[in-house]
Structures are given as structure tokens and as C-alpha cells.
Design a protein around this motif. Structure first.
Motif, mmCIF file in Angstrom:
data_model
loop_
_atom_site.group_PDB
_atom_site.id
_atom_site.type_symbol
_atom_site.label_atom_id
_atom_site.label_comp_id
_atom_site.label_asym_id
_atom_site.label_seq_id
_atom_site.Cartn_x
_atom_site.Cartn_y
_atom_site.Cartn_z
ATOM 1 N N ASN A 27 0.974 -1.082 0.085
ATOM 2 C CA ASN A 27 -0.130 -0.076 -0.036
ATOM 3 C C ASN A 27 0.864 1.480 -0.260
ATOM 4 O OD1 ASN A 27 -2.397 -1.602 -0.051
ATOM 5 N ND2 ASN A 27 -2.519 -1.550 2.239
ATOM 6 N N ARG A 28 1.994 1.298 0.735
ATOM 7 C CA ARG A 28 3.049 2.452 0.900
ATOM 8 C C ARG A 28 3.338 2.560 -0.566
ATOM 9 N NH1 ARG A 28 4.247 0.616 6.232
ATOM 10 N NH2 ARG A 28 6.186 -0.158 5.174
ATOM 11 N N GLY A 29 3.690 1.425 -1.276
ATOM 12 C CA GLY A 29 4.445 1.480 -2.505
ATOM 13 C C GLY A 29 5.961 1.114 -2.533
ATOM 14 N N VAL A 30 6.614 0.924 -3.860
ATOM 15 C CA VAL A 30 7.826 0.513 -3.978
ATOM 16 C C VAL A 30 8.624 1.699 -4.792
ATOM 17 C CG1 VAL A 30 7.079 -1.956 -3.692
ATOM 18 C CG2 VAL A 30 7.225 -0.742 -6.038
ATOM 19 N N VAL A 31 10.053 1.322 -4.545
ATOM 20 C CA VAL A 31 10.751 2.387 -5.321
ATOM 21 C C VAL A 31 12.089 1.380 -5.835
ATOM 22 C CG1 VAL A 31 12.476 4.236 -5.188
ATOM 23 C CG2 VAL A 31 10.449 4.414 -3.670
ATOM 24 N N ALA A 32 12.572 1.951 -7.199
ATOM 25 C CA ALA A 32 13.751 1.214 -7.738
ATOM 26 C C ALA A 32 14.436 2.131 -8.681
ATOM 27 C CB ALA A 32 13.109 -0.142 -8.596
ATOM 28 N N ALA A 33 15.611 1.751 -8.653
ATOM 29 C CA ALA A 33 16.761 2.713 -9.288
ATOM 30 C C ALA A 33 17.088 1.737 -10.618
ATOM 31 C CB ALA A 33 17.884 2.915 -8.719
ATOM 32 N N SER A 34 16.806 2.129 -12.073
ATOM 33 C CA SER A 34 17.162 1.361 -13.201
ATOM 34 C C SER A 34 17.252 2.237 -14.221
ATOM 35 C CB SER A 34 16.279 0.018 -13.232
ATOM 36 O OG SER A 34 16.379 -0.601 -14.392
ATOM 37 N N ALA A 35 18.048 1.710 -15.305
ATOM 38 C CA ALA A 35 18.052 2.436 -16.721
ATOM 39 C C ALA A 35 17.260 1.581 -17.815
ATOM 40 C CB ALA A 35 19.561 2.722 -17.099
ATOM 41 N N GLY A 36 16.643 0.498 -17.352
ATOM 42 C CA GLY A 36 15.973 -0.094 -18.209
ATOM 43 C C GLY A 36 15.057 -1.410 -17.739
ATOM 44 N N ASN A 37 15.991 -2.548 -17.781
ATOM 45 C CA ASN A 37 15.137 -3.873 -17.672
ATOM 46 C C ASN A 37 14.569 -4.100 -16.165
ATOM 47 O OD1 ASN A 37 15.592 -4.443 -20.085
ATOM 48 N ND2 ASN A 37 17.578 -5.495 -19.725
ATOM 49 N N HIS A 38 15.339 -3.656 -15.207
ATOM 50 C CA HIS A 38 14.803 -3.903 -13.750
ATOM 51 C C HIS A 38 13.582 -2.938 -13.617
ATOM 52 C CE1 HIS A 38 14.818 -4.714 -9.487
ATOM 53 N NE2 HIS A 38 14.963 -3.561 -9.315
ATOM 54 N N ALA A 39 13.705 -1.606 -13.951
ATOM 55 C CA ALA A 39 12.684 -0.721 -13.960
ATOM 56 C C ALA A 39 11.332 -1.203 -14.810
ATOM 57 C CB ALA A 39 12.975 0.693 -14.931
ATOM 58 N N GLN A 40 11.268 -1.882 -15.736
ATOM 59 C CA GLN A 40 10.234 -2.409 -16.331
ATOM 60 C C GLN A 40 9.692 -3.570 -15.577
ATOM 61 O OE1 GLN A 40 9.563 -2.351 -20.822
ATOM 62 N NE2 GLN A 40 11.833 -1.828 -20.945
ATOM 63 N N GLY A 41 10.608 -4.403 -14.974
ATOM 64 C CA GLY A 41 10.157 -5.709 -14.313
ATOM 65 C C GLY A 41 9.340 -5.089 -12.914
ATOM 66 N N VAL A 42 10.016 -4.095 -12.322
ATOM 67 C CA VAL A 42 9.358 -3.624 -11.183
ATOM 68 C C VAL A 42 7.910 -2.771 -11.644
ATOM 69 C CG1 VAL A 42 9.390 -1.874 -9.278
ATOM 70 C CG2 VAL A 42 11.392 -3.253 -10.054
ATOM 71 N N ALA A 43 7.946 -2.131 -12.494
ATOM 72 C CA ALA A 43 6.879 -1.421 -13.166
ATOM 73 C C ALA A 43 5.675 -2.369 -13.458
ATOM 74 C CB ALA A 43 6.982 -0.615 -14.253
ATOM 75 N N VAL A 59 13.161 -1.781 -4.014
ATOM 76 C CA VAL A 59 13.599 -3.298 -4.691
ATOM 77 C C VAL A 59 14.783 -3.137 -5.384
ATOM 78 C CG1 VAL A 59 12.391 -4.804 -6.332
ATOM 79 C CG2 VAL A 59 10.962 -3.439 -5.070
ATOM 80 N N HIS A 60 15.790 -3.697 -4.928
ATOM 81 C CA HIS A 60 17.277 -3.736 -5.331
ATOM 82 C C HIS A 60 17.124 -4.608 -6.451
ATOM 83 C CE1 HIS A 60 21.388 -3.886 -5.330
ATOM 84 N NE2 HIS A 60 21.546 -3.135 -4.621
ATOM 85 N N PRO A 61 18.026 -4.079 -7.788
ATOM 86 C CA PRO A 61 18.147 -4.795 -8.869
ATOM 87 C C PRO A 61 18.723 -6.271 -8.744
ATOM 88 C CG PRO A 61 19.530 -2.854 -8.914
ATOM 89 C CD PRO A 61 18.762 -2.794 -7.687
ATOM 90 N N PHE A 62 19.555 -6.427 -7.693
ATOM 91 C CA PHE A 62 20.301 -7.626 -7.719
ATOM 92 C C PHE A 62 20.784 -8.154 -6.267
ATOM 93 C CE2 PHE A 62 23.275 -4.437 -9.052
ATOM 94 C CZ PHE A 62 24.307 -4.422 -8.148
#
Length: 403
Positions: free
Chosen positions: A68-84, A143-146
Motif C-alpha cells: 500500500n505504501r508503494g515501492v521504489v527502484a533504480a534502473s536504466a531499463g530492464n529492472h525498471a520495467q520488471g518492477v513497473a 526493490v534492489h536490482p540484484f
């Protein structure tokens, strides 16, 4: 290492959203390399890359309050789309921090899943630092990418699919950036069949993980520069390195020229669009980086296919020139009627197809009365190009080649 049970549970969690991507024999590549090569085509995943697996597993496991609070990620591409994508599935807010120079197509791809995008920093590391602080300030889950065990467990589901799809296997080639993908795959493999070798492949322009593996301790790079942006990670994660040291048999590296050749090879011979990070395993095969027995059965993880179209066009253009299928000439002519016609007639006589032409009579380095003609030609190989050079020389043309 990641517990096998956690990877198996992740597989159940993601089965409704992640595709069980094709695993197919590659006959042309196999003949060229002397191995039996099978391609695990994560470039055909729903979001175009394997990252969906880990992101979905992580987000699926957090509490409803965290959702409910939401998630945050840092990415220039693939991880960003996975989280989104995963956030959209669970109907929760997502904020993705991307470097300011991220291509618009990738930004729009993330927004298409309903996520908010913040452009910050000139590179991933600056975007990452901002995203971590943003998550703390706004009480959101990062949400860490790795470097996250749930993310790595999700990536490890690829190994379960490979073992289910493969009849026999000697080795698996896996791209390495931050190390989450290979940590998950290697954890699963070494608990099921430890005889299978796990070989990582890094980009020469992002050497941190390979150097850390060789030294047995984390080593960071001062900078990264590679066309394989999906594995362009500057700093080594102690979390993933620990697992890699336990489970990975070897790490080799390939440079950008080798990666570009692999992208073009897959496009032309396998009819697959693969990004730089996804092509490093094939590059390692094409350039004989491995020391495995002849006819070994090798699985190659094609980790993603989200390549920037502009980059792909440059790779194709350079590849055509390197393989003698295209040449660029600057020919100096006397600037008078009929000169250009004579040149084109000579080129036509040897079936050289003109695909681009430009005429310049004003450059300061030209003698008065001369003109430079820039010509792009489609050619039929090295001998054909030598024939063209010989013919132009015989007819008295002054010319040089652009590389």
C-alpha cells in the motif's frame, strides 16, 4: 547460496505472469564453435528481459501494508520495467528513478505500466543513491536490482526451466553485471546437479565482478563504459559476490567489438534481437573464451532484448563494413558535366550497388575545379571490394575509404 526451496517457491509465485521462455538448439552457432549450443531466450520474456522474475517475486512477498505504501527502484531499463509491470499487476504505486540520459523509449516503457519516473543523476550509481534515500524519506520499500535474496531467487527460476527443458548439460553461460542472475542460477544448479559448470561472462568495460572473483574480495571500478548497458555495474556487491565465490566455476570477459559481433550474429543467423548484456555469452563462444571439451552441451542465457534502436542501427552498419558487405568511398572528381556519370557507370559495371551519395564542391581542402563525391556501396565480399578499388585506380580516380 539461495536455498533451493526458495527458488522453487519463487517459480510457483511467478508462473502466472512470467513466460517459460523457449530453450532451443542453435545449429549454426554449434557448428561454428564446436559445441552443442542451446539458447535460453529470456529476450522473449514478457517485458523483454529476465528481470521480471526477480522483481515480481520480491514484490509478491512483501506485506500488504508495504504494498500500500508503494515501492521504489533504480534502473536504466530492464529492472525498471520488471518492477513497473509487477507493481501494475498488484495495483500498487511504483516510483522508478532513472538516469537523466535514459533513452525516451525506456522511460515511456516504464510509464506504460503506470509507474512514476524520476530522472536524476548522470549515471546509474547516482540514480541508485537518490532512489535509496527517496525510499527512506517516503517510507517505501526499495526493490534492489540484484543484491536481494528474493530477487535472486526469482532469477534462479531460469535454472529450473533449463533443467526441465535440457536433456543433458555440461555448462551454462550467464551474463554478469551486479551478479543477481548468476547467483540465482548457480544456487539452483549446484544444489541439483553440481557437475554442471556455471561460467559467468562480464563486459571488459565493466570489470568489477570478474576482478573481485579472481581476488576473492570486493573490488570496485572507477568507471564503466560498455555497450552492454544491462551489465554496466561499477561497484561489486558483497552479497552477490559471496554466492558467486561459492557456486560459480569461472568468469570470462568480452569486449565491445566482440559483443557487437555477437548481437549481429544472433540477428542474422538466429533471427533474434538481443541487447548487449544478453549477447555476451554468445560473444564468449564466438571468440573462443572457453576451455570446455569438444561437443560439450552448453546452455547460453540470452538475458534480454531491450536494445536501443539507434545502437542497433550503428552495430548493423559497422558490422556490414567489417564483413565487407558495405564500403564507403570519397572520390575526387573534376567538377564538370559527365564526371559523376562516368563514375557511376564504372561502379555499375562491377555490380556495386550505390545506397548513398553526396556531392561536395566547397570544402577548403579541395582544389578549384574539383569535387568530392561520398558514396556508400553494397558489396559482395572482400574480393568484390578489391575489384572496385582496382577498377577506380585503373581509370585514374583519386579516392580513399571511410572506416
Amino acid at each position: 547460496m539461495i536455498a533451493l526451496q526458495d527458488i522453487q517457491q519463487a517459480a510457483k509465485r511467478i508462473e502466472s505472469v512470467a513466460s517459460k521462455t523457449p530453450y532451443a538448439y542453435a545449429p549454426i552457432l554449434s557448428k561454428k564453435c564446436g559445441y552443442k549450443i542451446f539458447l535460453k531466450k529470456e529476450n522473449l520474456q514478457v517485458t523483454g528481459a529476465f528481470k521480471l522474475r526477480g522483481a515480481f517475486n520480491k514484490i509478491a512477498k512483501i506485506s500488504q501494508e508495504e504494498k500500500n505504501r508503494g515501492v521504489v527502484a533504480a534502473s536504466a531499463g530492464n529492472h525498471a520495467q520488471g518492477v513497473a509491470f509487477s507493481s501494475n499487476y498488484f495495483q500498487i504505486p511504483a516510483t522508478i528513478v532513472m538516469p537523466e540520459n535514459t533513452p525516451l523509449t525506456k522511460v515511456n516503457g516504464v510509464k506504460s505500466y503506470g509507474a512514476s519516473v524520476i530522472l536524476h543523476g548522470s549515471n546509474y550509481d547516482e540514480a541508485y543513491a537518490y532512489a535509496v534515500q527517496y525510499a527512506k524519506d517516503h517510507n517505501k520499500t526499495f526493490v534492489h536490482p540484484f543484491a536481494d535474496y528474493d530477487v535472486m531467487a526469482g532469477q534462479g527460476t531460469i535454472a529450473l526451466e533449463i533443467l526441465d527443458q535440457a536433456k543433458d548439460l555440461d555448462a551454462i553461460l550467464v551474463p554478469i553485471g551486479g551478479g543477481g542472475l548468476i547467483a540465482g542460477i548457480a544456487s539452483a544448479i549446484k544444489q541439483i546437479n553440481p557437475k554442471i559448470q556455471i561460467i559467468g561472462v562480464t563486459a571488459a568495460g565493466a570489470p568489477a565482478m570478474r576482478e573481485s572473483f579472481q581476488l576473492g574480495r570486493p573490488v570496485d571500478s572507477t568507471q564503466v563504459r560498455t555497450i552492454a548497458d544491462g551489465i554496466a555495474v561499477r561497484d561489486t556487491s558483497p552479497v552477490t559476490l559471496k554466492i558467486i565465490l561459492e557456486t560459480v566455476d569461472d568468469i570470462v570477459e568480452v569486449d565491445d567489438e566482440e559483443i557487437a559481433d555477437a548481437i549481429l550474429f544472433l540477428l542474422e543467423n538466429q533471427k533474434l534481437v538481443v541487447e548487449g548484456a544478453g549477447a555476451v555469452g554468445v560473444a564468449a563462444l564466438l571468440y573462443e573464451k572457453l576451455t570446455l571439451p569438444e561437443n560439450a552441451n552448453i546452455a547460453v542465457v540470452l538475458s534480454g532484448g531491450n536494445i536501443d534502436v539507434t545502437m542497433l542501427s550503428v552495430i548493423i552498419e559497422k558490422g556490414l563494413i567489417k564483413s565487407y558487405r558495405k564500403m564507403k568511398l570519397i572520390v575526387t572528381l573534376v567538377d564538370k558535366p559527365g564526371s559523376l556519370m562516368k563514375l557511376t557507370e564504372i561502379l555499375a559495371s562491377v555490380s556495386a550497388n550505390i545506397v548513398q551519395i553526396g556531392y561536395d564542391r566547397t570544402s577548403a581542402n579541395l582544389a578549384y575545379g574539383d569535387a568530392n563525391v561520398s558514396i556508400g556501396l553494397e558489396t559482395k565480399g572482400k574480393e568484390h571490394q578489391e575489384q572496385i578499388r582496382e577498377l577506380l585506380t585503373r581509370h585514374g580516380f583519386r579516392f580513399y575509404e571511410e572506416k
